[in-house]
Design an enzyme around this catalytic site. Structure first.
Site, PDB file in Angstrom:
ATOM      1  CD  GLU A 140      -2.542  -1.345   2.593  1.00  0.00           C
ATOM      2  OE1 GLU A 140      -2.595  -0.388   3.379  1.00  0.00           O
ATOM      3  OE2 GLU A 140      -2.975  -2.476   2.857  1.00  0.00           O
ATOM      4  CG  ASP A 153      -3.100   7.901   8.904  1.00  0.00           C
ATOM      5  OD1 ASP A 153      -2.943   6.671   9.027  1.00  0.00           O
ATOM      6  OD2 ASP A 153      -3.449   8.447   7.848  1.00  0.00           O
TER       7      ASP A 153
END
Lengths: 263, 395
Positions: free
Chosen positions: A50, A61
């Site tokens: 990814e 995040d």
């Protein structure tokens, strides 16, 4: 026409167990590290990669990926440059590649232009955390399909079964099982309530393979994840490893992957 | 033209709910329940009672004689600065804490820029005995110290946001991350008409009391419900949304939204979103956003912490797009001068955010008969240090 599984699904047909997927931020630690990171990950035996598109405000995040994104942006990374760097990636890399990033940079680049570039580059799938399913189905599904891009959805311990079934019918890649209610970032081990959740999802017998991510960061958590799913995704722990000051990038990558596969 | 939200959560092409799956259950719960909840008679009774007896509503609509003489028109000030805690922000936090209670939530989180929303949130949490955590940009904590201390006295935990520009945008990021990490027992009280649907609409509805009162008060005072102008400052845009709300469908009422020009729109130090931005996605909604060509969010700048935000609420993006509202911007200097000027002409020291709305009066051309309502969204006590520093620099 004979049904051809996409390369992501093909991977799970060939290897249904112990899939190791690694996330990294493009342009981190240094701007020119993108291609060598991908090539080294493949050489180290990673099954799926990814590639993170950095964004200034990554709300899903934790600190590690916020910092790697910030650094990558400071290094000068952007989508135009990323596609330039990846232009010849399929000459050396054959494992499935996924781009992961937030919606706004893609929107500004132009969604169709982005999909077309992905197709030309040989990208197989997309993970866009802030693109909700309803919006995807209504606005982008046919466009992604036209360029043979699998949209990968996230599920969490709070996602209801009915919605998981709906997600399962709307992707042909895999389902990204977020391991706990959290932003990204390696945590301490895996709790009993997480195991109950893993078991619940496993028992649903979904048509899509499952990869567990968020909080997977060492051999032990990787093993546990592989027991309940087809494999796991490692992001923040990998970013920390390649962000370490000492050592060559290739060595750091190889050592990290070896440590994950140690058990 | 429809200026309120549609069933999908959009204002024209703006709005929506661009959220990660981790927030989906919380947002869906709010989407499905907020209208039913806030329309319940018991909710309305409790909300109205608190607005009257705790917040001090209705706030006065004051005819500013000396200011009117200066601008040769009839200027009314909607005195939101007289709300408990010193700004309009508490209208929304009262509403949302009642929603949070009915959803069975035990803890409250919030973001804050100038600290007014943080104080308003900490206040209602104290009132209801709920745990409160407020995210505030580290930079804002330094320039709005009195509000940080007020929040602490009220029992809230103030968490510095240390990422990015360390201002409102980053505090919002941190609050959203906290909510992702604590989805079941926590409600996030967003302080402006920003964020994923239904927040922009929910916050606008709670602030709409401002324009509902303006209509009634104008009727009582001058026997007409509709002013010619409503002027309000816009950061995210909650006070403006509230002041505009009941005039949206009255085309004779000119709505004026005032953005922070900072050191000047072209200076690179500005928060004038509509002048500098284009369509983008931030904090869960599609709106007008200050960003680089690559879609990275630009750090805004304004002397006022409450206007220091790179986007505007989707309702305002729609009002701009459809030209229902006029968007102007004023510089730091113009706002500061207007703040000093209002203090001397009317005896009211406005918040520096609010001072922007007054500075914009210089850019408008009024007829003698015009009735102008300026939303005096907050008082300037929290800004004394900035006022003093600015004054000393001018000497």
């Amino acid at each position: 026409m004979i049904y051809q599984p996409n390369p992501i699904r093909q991977l799970f047909i060939e290897q249904p167990q112990n899939i190791l997927s690694v996330y990294f931020t493009a342009g981190y630690p240094s701007l020119q590290d993108t291609v060598s990171t991908i090539e080294t990950l493949q050489a180290a035996g990673v099954n799926l990669i990814e590639i993170g598109i950095p964004f200034s405000d990554p709300i899903a995040d934790g600190e590690t990926i916020q910092q790697s994104s910030q650094q990558a942006l400071q290094n000068g990374m952007n989508l135009t440059l990323l596609f330039e760097q990846l232009a010849n990636i399929r000459q050396t890399v054959h494992i499935p590649l996924i781009l992961m990033g937030y919606m706004n940079p893609i929107l500004q680049f132009g969604v169709e232009k982005f999909c077309k570039k992905c197709f030309e580059t040989g990208i197989n799938g997309l993970i866009i955390p802030d693109l909700p399913m309803a919006e995807y189905l209504q606005t982008y599904k046919s466009l992604f399909a036209q360029y043979q891009l699998e949209n990968i959805f996230l599920i969490t311990p709070q996602t209801e079964d009915e919605r998981i079934r709906l997600i399962d019918t709307n992707t042909q890649g895999f389902i990204y099982m977020v391991s706990s209610a959290s932003v990204t970032g390696a945590k301490q081990g895996i709790s009993n309530s997480q195991l109950t959740y893993f078991q619940r999802i496993k028992a649903m017998n979904l048509q899509n393979p499952l990869l567990i991510g968020f909080g997977i960061g060492n051999a032990s958590t990787f093993q546990t994840a592989c027991h309940y799913a087809n494999g796991a995704i490692i992001g923040s722990a990998f970013i920390k490893a390649v962000g370490a000051k000492e050592g060559k990038l290739e060595e750091k990558i190889k050592n990290f992957i070896t440590s994950i596969k140690a058990l | 033209m429809n200026y309120t939200v549609n069933e999908q959560g959009y204002y024209g092409q703006f709005g929506g709910a661009y959220i990660p799956e981790m927030l989906y259950p919380n947002i869906k719960e709010l989407q499905q329940s907020y209208l039913t909840l806030i329309n319940e008679p018991t909710f309305q009774a409790e909300f109205q009672d608190l607005l009257t007896n705790y917040v001090g509503r209705p706030t006065p609509l004051y005819y500013a004689k000396r200011l009117s003489a200066t601008y040769h028109c009839h200027i009314f000030l909607k005195r939101e600065d007289l709300c408990h805690t010193g700004a309009h922000k508490i209208n929304n936090t009262i509403g949302q804490i009642l929603v949070a209670q009915r959803l069975g939530k035990k803890k409250i989180i919030a973001e804050t820029g100038a600290g007014q929303h943080g104080v308003a949130t900490a206040t209602v949490c104290a009132l209801m005995g709920m745990e409160c955590m407020v995210y505030m940009g580290k930079h804002d904590m330094e320039r709005q110290k009195p509000n940080v201390e007020r929040m602490k006295i009220l029992g809230a935990t103030v968490v510095p946001a240390t990422s990015g520009s360390q201002t409102l945008k980053d505090a919002t990021n941190e609050a959203m991350r906290h909510w992702i990490n604590n989805p079941t027992d926590t409600h996030y009280i967003i302080g402006s008409v920003v964020g994923p649907h239904p927040y922009p609409d929910m916050v606008a509805r709670f602030q709409a009391v401002i324009s509902a009162e303006i209509r009634k008060q104008l009727k009582a005072q001058i026997n007409r419900e509709l002013p010619d102008y409503v002027v309000a400052c816009v950061g995210g845009g909650s006070n403006a949304a509230g002041a505009f709300y009941h005039f949206l469908d009255e085309p004779t009422v000119q709505l004026v939204a005032v953005e922070a020009g900072g050191k000047g729109v072209q200076s690179g130090l500005s928060a004038a979103t509509t002048a500098l931005g284009r369509m983008g996605i931030l904090h869960g909604s599609k709106t007008i956003l200050m960003q680089t060509e690559d879609g990275q969010v630009i750090e805004p700048y304004s002397i006022s912490a409450g206007l220091d935000y790179p986007g505007i609420g989707p309702i305002h993006a729609h009002l701009y797009d459809t030209q229902r509202a006029v968007f102007v911007n004023v510089t730091d200097d113009e706002a500061m001068q207007a703040g000093f000027s209002l203090s001397k002409t009317e005896g009211i020291i406005p918040a520096i955010e609010t001072a922007h709305a007054f500075a914009a009066l210089d850019q408008l051309e009024f007829k003698k008969s015009d009735v102008v309502v300026v939303n005096l969204s907050g008082r300037g006590d929290k800004d004394l240090e900035t006022y003093i520093r600015y004054k000393n620099q001018q000497l």
